[in-house]
Enzyme design. Structure first.
Site, PDB file in Angstrom:
ATOM      1  CD  GLU A 203       3.024  -0.183   7.295  1.00 52.74           C
ATOM      2  OE1 GLU A 203       3.038   0.370   6.175  1.00 52.74           O
ATOM      3  OE2 GLU A 203       3.142  -1.330   8.135  1.00 52.74           O
TER       4      GLU A 203
ATOM      5  CG  HIS B 184       3.964   4.414   5.521  1.00 51.83           C
ATOM      6  ND1 HIS B 184       2.872   4.916   6.070  1.00 51.83           N
ATOM      7  CD2 HIS B 184       3.622   3.213   5.285  1.00 51.83           C
ATOM      8  CE1 HIS B 184       2.426   3.314   6.771  1.00 51.83           C
ATOM      9  NE2 HIS B 184       2.353   3.610   5.992  1.00 51.83           N
TER      10      HIS B 184
ATOM     11  CG  HIS C 296      -0.388   0.379   2.712  1.00 50.84           C
ATOM     12  ND1 HIS C 296      -0.095  -1.010   3.414  1.00 50.84           N
ATOM     13  CD2 HIS C 296       0.504   0.783   3.520  1.00 50.84           C
ATOM     14  CE1 HIS C 296       0.370  -1.122   4.266  1.00 50.84           C
ATOM     15  NE2 HIS C 296       0.016   0.681   4.155  1.00 50.84           N
TER      16      HIS C 296
END
Ligand code: CO
Length: 134
Positions: free
Chosen positions: A130, A79, A7
């Site tokens: 991430e 992020h 994502h």
């Protein structure tokens, strides 16, 4: 090492308003709001055919995205999340190459119930990364 883009996360001040933009204006499939007290955020996921968008609204005074929104009051990309097959192996390999892992360095359980880690933006082209175990 990294696999699929899981994502892209966008920090916002008003997650209901942001979810409405994705649902009504952009015509996307939007999930319900979920509070993630361990991460200091409320999340909504936008499901796209090839990836997801994670909307983040601060939850609590110590939310890790409060500072980001002070600098970018209109919100913005916070992020990117890449999948890795083994998060501990990925962490150890990255640390051996000098990359900085944020927090304790131990994976936390993320928004999808899978272990996640965050990497220092200064080591990755100015972007907070991430990693999520696939
Ligand atoms: Co994320």
């Amino acid at each position: 090492m990294i696999g699929r883009l899981n994502h892209v996360a966008i920090a916002v001040r008003d997650i209901a308003k942001a979810a409405k933009v994705y649902k009504d204006t952009l015509g996307a499939e939007v999930t319900a709001q979920v509070q993630q007290p361990d991460h200091g955020v409320t999340t909504v996921f936008i499901n796209l055919p090839n990836t997801k968008i994670e909307l983040l609204e601060p939850l609590g005074e110590n939310s890790p995205i409060n500072k980001f929104l002070e600098k970018s009051p209109d919100g913005g990309i916070h992020h990117v999340c890449y999948e890795v097959p083994d998060i501990i192996a990925a962490r150890d390999q990255l640390k051996a190459q000098g990359a900085r892992v944020l927090g304790s360095g131990e994976p936390k359980i993320g928004a999808h119930g899978k272990p996640v880690l965050f990497l220092h933006p200064k080591d990755f082209c100015g972007t907070l990364v991430e990693l999520e175990q696939a």
